[in-house]
Structure formats: structure tokens, C-alpha cells
Design an enzyme around this catalytic site. Structure first.
Site, mmCIF file in Angstrom:
data_model
loop_
_atom_site.group_PDB
_atom_site.id
_atom_site.type_symbol
_atom_site.label_atom_id
_atom_site.label_comp_id
_atom_site.label_asym_id
_atom_site.label_seq_id
_atom_site.Cartn_x
_atom_site.Cartn_y
_atom_site.Cartn_z
ATOM 1 N N THR A 171 1.316 -1.042 0.001
ATOM 2 C CA THR A 171 -0.126 0.044 -0.357
ATOM 3 C C THR A 171 0.902 1.333 -0.058
ATOM 4 O O THR A 171 2.422 1.268 -0.392
ATOM 5 C CB THR A 171 -0.722 -0.098 1.360
ATOM 6 O OG1 THR A 171 0.219 -0.291 2.269
ATOM 7 C CG2 THR A 171 -2.126 -1.428 1.329
ATOM 8 N N VAL B 177 0.645 4.239 2.629
ATOM 9 C CA VAL B 177 1.424 4.676 3.515
ATOM 10 C C VAL B 177 2.542 3.840 4.634
ATOM 11 O O VAL B 177 3.074 4.733 5.114
ATOM 12 C CB VAL B 177 -0.198 5.446 4.480
ATOM 13 C CG1 VAL B 177 0.556 5.905 5.815
ATOM 14 C CG2 VAL B 177 -0.824 6.417 3.422
ATOM 15 N N CYS B 178 1.950 2.564 4.172
ATOM 16 C CA CYS B 178 2.635 2.161 5.118
ATOM 17 C C CYS B 178 3.888 1.583 4.807
ATOM 18 O O CYS B 178 4.405 1.553 5.872
ATOM 19 C CB CYS B 178 2.365 0.505 5.207
ATOM 20 S SG CYS B 178 -0.014 0.349 5.590
ATOM 21 N N PRO B 179 4.122 1.844 3.766
ATOM 22 C CA PRO B 179 6.177 1.929 3.501
ATOM 23 C C PRO B 179 6.645 3.010 4.004
ATOM 24 O O PRO B 179 7.761 2.575 4.495
ATOM 25 C CB PRO B 179 6.428 1.402 1.824
ATOM 26 C CG PRO B 179 4.973 1.876 1.139
ATOM 27 C CD PRO B 179 3.502 2.087 2.236
ATOM 28 N N ILE C 233 7.236 1.772 7.681
ATOM 29 C CA ILE C 233 8.335 0.530 8.595
ATOM 30 C C ILE C 233 9.527 0.807 8.490
ATOM 31 O O ILE C 233 9.980 0.690 8.504
ATOM 32 C CB ILE C 233 6.642 -0.738 7.204
ATOM 33 C CG1 ILE C 233 5.662 -0.551 7.787
ATOM 34 C CG2 ILE C 233 7.902 -1.882 7.318
ATOM 35 C CD1 ILE C 233 5.838 -1.515 6.715
#
Length: 183
Positions: free
Chosen positions: A50, A52-54, A57
Site C-alpha cells: 500500500t 502510507v504503510c511503507p 515501516i
């Protein structure tokens, strides 16, 4: 619908399959972190591959040494499989992948841990962005859950972890190195 209070209680125990920092498959568990006298920074995100997630992370990974210096283990969790996690890790950051990570990504494929921590969107089978800081004794010390459109702030996570580790009363806008309140 009534939500149960979790902060200042024992955190739900967990053990999950994960892709470890060395890209091998393994397991992560709260009990293991507790045995090692480590703080646990457990964060949930909606899904792999997706947008925003990276950013979250990789930001946490880029600052992992700061968490390590504070005796904290970071664990990322989504409801995706370890195989999807590995594919995402093996995708270059320039291609919306993660590249090398310094901490494990766990797979909550049966949704049990996401449900226990109150972040599961049941109808979608994905987690909200939940962040939990757990003491080495297993007490849930901090919990924040927000909408999936908004990424979290690594500086704030580190600040809260350091504040909790003072064992003192930290006023608003407290920063590491500042005095705590005297009673």
C-alpha cells in the site's frame, strides 16, 4: 459497543509467524521479549503493498538502532501472510517496496492478535494503525490507534518510550534529557 480498557493491564500475549530481519521465516512472541527483559513496540498496519504503510515501516527501520539502544524490540504486524511480507521486503524501496528491514514483520493471518488488541476492521479483515508499547513485565503502557490514512511519527514513538522508561511524571511536551515533575 463498549471498548475494554487495555492500558495499565497485562498486554495480550502473542506468538506469530514472521519474516525476520535476516529475511528468514521465524516466530515473534511477547513472552520471548519479556524473557529478554526488552520493551516491545508493537505496531499494526493495514496491508502490504500500500502507500502510507511503507513510509512508516521504513522510517522505523531506519531508526531501529535508537530503539535497540532503549532495549526495545520493534514488531510490525498485518493480516497478510509471511510470503507476502517477504515479497514486499524483497521489493526495492524505489518500487514502493520495503527493502532491507532491521526488525521482523509478523503475519496475523487468523486475525487473532489484531482482534485481541482491538484494531481489527472485521468486515475488511485488515488492521487499523495501532501502536502499543509494552514494558518488559508485560504491562501495556501506551496505546494509540488512528485512521489508516495517517502515518505515525517515529520521533513521537521514541519520545513516549523514553518518557515511560523514566518511571517519572513527564509533563506535556517533555523531551528526553529534561527533568520529570517532582511530587
Amino acid at each position: 459497543m463498549s471498548e475494554k480498557r487495555m492500558v495499565a493491564k497485562q498486554a495480550p500475549r502473542f506468538e506469530m509467524d514472521a519474516v525476520m530481519a535476516d529475511k528468514e521465516f521465524g516466530k515473534v512472541s511477547l513472552e520471548e521479549n519479556m524473557k529478554q527483559d526488552k520493551w516491545t513496540v508493537l505496531f499494526f498496519y493495514p496491508m502490504d503493498f500500500t502507500f502510507v504503510c511503507p513510509t512508516e515501516i521504513t522510517s522505523l527501520s531506519d531508526r531501529y538502532d535508537e530503539f535497540e539502544d532503549l532495549d526495545a524490540e520493534v514488531i510490525g504486524v498485518s493480516t497478510d501472510t509471511i510470503h507476502t511480507h517477504l515479497a514486499w521486503i524483497n521489493t526495492d524501496r524505489d518500487d514502493n517496496g520495503l527493502g532491507k528491514l532491521e526488525y521482523p514483520l509478523a503475519a496475523d493471518t487468523n486475525h487473532e492478535v489484531s482482534r485481541e488488541y482491538g484494531v481489527l476492521i472485521e468486515e475488511e479483515g485488515v488492521a487499523l494503525r495501532g501502536l502499543f508499547i509494552i514494558s518488559p513485565e508485560g504491562e501495556l503502557m501506551y496505546s494509540v490507534v488512528n485512521h489508516n490514512n495517517i502515518g505515525r511519527d517515529v520521533d513521537e514513538t521514541l519520545r513516549v518510550l523514553q518518557a515511560l522508561q523514566t518511571g517519572g511524571l513527564c509533563p506535556a511536551n517533555w523531551k528526553p534529557g529534561q527533568d520529570t515533575l517532582k511530587v
